[in-house]
Design an enzyme around this catalytic site. Structure first.
Site, PDB file in Angstrom:
ATOM      1  N   LYS A  88       0.876  -1.097  -0.098  1.00 57.18           N
ATOM      2  CA  LYS A  88       0.225   0.010  -0.097  1.00 57.18           C
ATOM      3  C   LYS A  88       0.897   1.067  -0.098  1.00 57.18           C
ATOM      4  O   LYS A  88       1.942   1.003   0.184  1.00 57.18           O
ATOM      5  CB  LYS A  88      -0.812  -0.109   1.170  1.00 57.18           C
ATOM      6  N   ARG A 129      -9.194  -0.121  15.376  1.00 55.34           N
ATOM      7  CA  ARG A 129      -9.413   0.546  14.045  1.00 55.34           C
ATOM      8  C   ARG A 129     -10.479  -0.036  13.295  1.00 55.34           C
ATOM      9  O   ARG A 129     -11.699   0.668  13.133  1.00 55.34           O
ATOM     10  CB  ARG A 129      -7.964   0.344  13.248  1.00 55.34           C
ATOM     11  N   HIS A 161      -5.121  -7.220  13.836  1.00 53.13           N
ATOM     12  CA  HIS A 161      -3.697  -6.517  13.904  1.00 53.13           C
ATOM     13  C   HIS A 161      -3.347  -5.988  15.126  1.00 53.13           C
ATOM     14  O   HIS A 161      -4.153  -5.982  16.330  1.00 53.13           O
ATOM     15  CB  HIS A 161      -4.200  -4.851  12.885  1.00 53.13           C
ATOM     16  N   ARG A 212       1.783 -10.868   7.654  1.00 50.14           N
ATOM     17  CA  ARG A 212       1.440  -9.615   6.617  1.00 50.14           C
ATOM     18  C   ARG A 212       2.871  -8.719   6.989  1.00 50.14           C
ATOM     19  O   ARG A 212       2.574  -7.497   7.425  1.00 50.14           O
ATOM     20  CB  ARG A 212       0.281  -8.883   6.862  1.00 50.14           C
ATOM     21  N   TYR A 239      14.585  31.831   3.449  1.00 45.29           N
ATOM     22  CA  TYR A 239      13.555  32.210   3.933  1.00 45.29           C
ATOM     23  C   TYR A 239      13.544  32.302   5.248  1.00 45.29           C
ATOM     24  O   TYR A 239      14.154  31.583   6.125  1.00 45.29           O
ATOM     25  CB  TYR A 239      12.301  31.366   3.833  1.00 45.29           C
ATOM     26  N   CYS A 255      13.335  24.998   1.359  1.00 43.16           N
ATOM     27  CA  CYS A 255      12.670  25.509   0.487  1.00 43.16           C
ATOM     28  C   CYS A 255      11.775  24.495   0.069  1.00 43.16           C
ATOM     29  O   CYS A 255      11.880  23.378   0.062  1.00 43.16           O
ATOM     30  CB  CYS A 255      13.120  26.465  -0.593  1.00 43.16           C
ATOM     31  N   MET A 256      10.549  24.847  -0.997  1.00 46.13           N
ATOM     32  CA  MET A 256       9.893  24.121  -1.657  1.00 46.13           C
ATOM     33  C   MET A 256      10.497  23.226  -2.563  1.00 46.13           C
ATOM     34  O   MET A 256      10.456  21.898  -2.743  1.00 46.13           O
ATOM     35  CB  MET A 256       8.591  24.737  -2.479  1.00 46.13           C
ATOM     36  N   ASP A 257      11.741  23.696  -3.250  1.00 44.56           N
ATOM     37  CA  ASP A 257      12.333  22.996  -4.346  1.00 44.56           C
ATOM     38  C   ASP A 257      13.586  22.982  -4.116  1.00 44.56           C
ATOM     39  O   ASP A 257      14.680  22.280  -4.816  1.00 44.56           O
ATOM     40  CB  ASP A 257      12.117  23.573  -5.439  1.00 44.56           C
TER      41      ASP A 257
END
Ligand SMILES: Cc1ncc(COP(=O)(O)O)c(C=O)c1O
Length: 386
Positions: free
Chosen positions: A38, A138, A166, A228, A273, A320-322
């Protein structure tokens, strides 16, 4: 659309994943193995990981969280059985059945909805796994309701193929007592269901499962026929410091980039920043084209580190973002910068003698390795080796 390679990429070693799953198989001899793929195989890429494990006959089942995740595997030609590990809404059932995704049931409503949907698509005896909540809190029925619900599954014409629970604290010896009590309860309920079936002349439910990686590494349940594992397939112990380590695992993912810019920042000048990093003296600073838009958390600001040329350099200022900047240390007269544009940067993984693990990044972010690898964004191409 042309795919342009990007210097910032995650290299996934499929041979390491195979070795880790083999280790899980050896730790759970005689059991079938469902590998949790998943969330894009915990960020590693569900289709390439599942395809390789299927080709090597290392996974008997795959575990997904959503119908689309199952459909993606089927569209890639993977025909290994798939179990959806989380609740399926009534309006998702038809799509799940069309993709042959085995589904959990948790109560009378989910059983009845599923039986109705299965009848409509001409699959009256659709396989289901009954989730029994022994302490995760859950999804799943109460243990005392399980025998009745197991009978209801059969009454509605469905195929009761699995029983599962679980374990929330199987990954540390601190949870041994609780996990043991969960497993004892689960075993008792499973035995009661199997006895009721025997009395009715039915075969036992074939797939009984409880063990996530923590339990594969540290617990046994006599009634179980399948395990699992998830995180251990990707090379991490579920608890970074407390999980027992009876088998050795190899992290499969290396997150790489390259230095894009190197410059001198004068003493007293700031970087990034918010101006949160000030050069204590004339300093070399490198820029790396990776940021929180790639899943490199902003929590690494002024705290994280990256590896360049086999050495470790701290993050300077805010992520930063990038892009992210690294403090390469003071300028020494007559000496060049310690790194150059184009040099390889390891953000997660090993370079030379240095290792920067997902557990280390997770500790710094106040989270777990699972989240670190899941967060690596879709903008980061996965490159497969091994
Ligand atoms: C129901 C279920 N089983 C197994 C797993 C795999 O757990 P782990 O990654 O800790 O091995 C998960 C993951 O969260 C899960 O939700």
């Amino acid at each position: 659309m042309m795919v342009v390679p990007r210097v910032t990429h995650a290299e996934v070693n499929l041979a390491a994943i195979c070795r880790n799953v083999r280790a899980a198989r050896e730790a759970a001899p005689g059991m079938k193995v469902l590998v949790a793929v998943k969330a894009q195989a915990y960020g590693h890429g569900a289709v390439p990981v599942a395809r390789r494990l299927a080709d090597e006959h290392l996974a008997d089942w795959f575990g997904v969280a959503t119908v689309s995740e199952g459909i993606e595997l089927r569209a890639a030609g993977i025909d290994t059985p798939i179990l959806r590990l989380s609740h399926c809404f009534a309006d998702e059932l038809a799509a799940a059945m069309a993709a042959d995704i085995t589904l959990p049931v948790v109560d009378a409503t989910t059983i009845d909805d599923l039986a109705q949907a299965a009848g409509k698509v001409g699959r009256a005896s659709y396989p289901v796994h009954l989730a029994i909540d022994t302490g995760m809190g859950r999804i799943g029925c109460r243990p005392q309701d399980a025998v009745g619900l197991a009978a209801r599954v059969v009454d509605r014409g469905l195929d009761l193929q699995g029983l599962f629970t679980h374990l929330p604290i199987s990954d540390t010896p601190r949870g041994n007592e609780f996990t043991r009590s969960q497993l004892d309860r689960f075993c008792a309920v499973v035995r009661a269901i199997q006895q009721a079936r025997a009395a009715a002349g039915r075969d036992p439910v074939p797939l009984v499962h409880a063990a996530n990686s923590g339990a594969v590494l540290g617990h046994r349940a006599e009634v179980c026929t399948m395990v699992r594992p998830g995180i251990m397939a990707y090379g991490y112990y579920p608890d970074a410091t407390e999980s027992p380590r009876p088998v050795s695992l190899q992290p499969a993912l290396t997150w790489r980039s390259r230095v894009s810019f190197v410059k001198v920042v004068g003493a007293g000048q700031t970087v990034g920043y918010g101006r949160t990093w000030t050069a204590p003296n004339d300093s070399w600073v490198a820029t790396v084209p990776i940021g929180y838009g790639d899943g490199y958390s902003r929590l690494n600001s002024n705290r994280g580190r990256m590896l360049v040329g086999g050495r470790s350099y701290p993050v300077a200022g805010r992520v930063c973002m990038d892009q992210t900047m690294l403090d390469l240390g003071p300028v020494r007269p007559g000496e060049p910068a310690p790194v150059a544009v184009g040099d390889e940067v390891v953000v997660l993984g090993t370079q030379g003698k240095q290792t920067l693990s997902a557990d280390e990044l997770a500790a710094l972010m106040g989270t777990i390795s699972y989240e670190v690898t899941c967060l690596i964004g879709t903008r980061v191409p996965r490159v497969y080796i091994g």
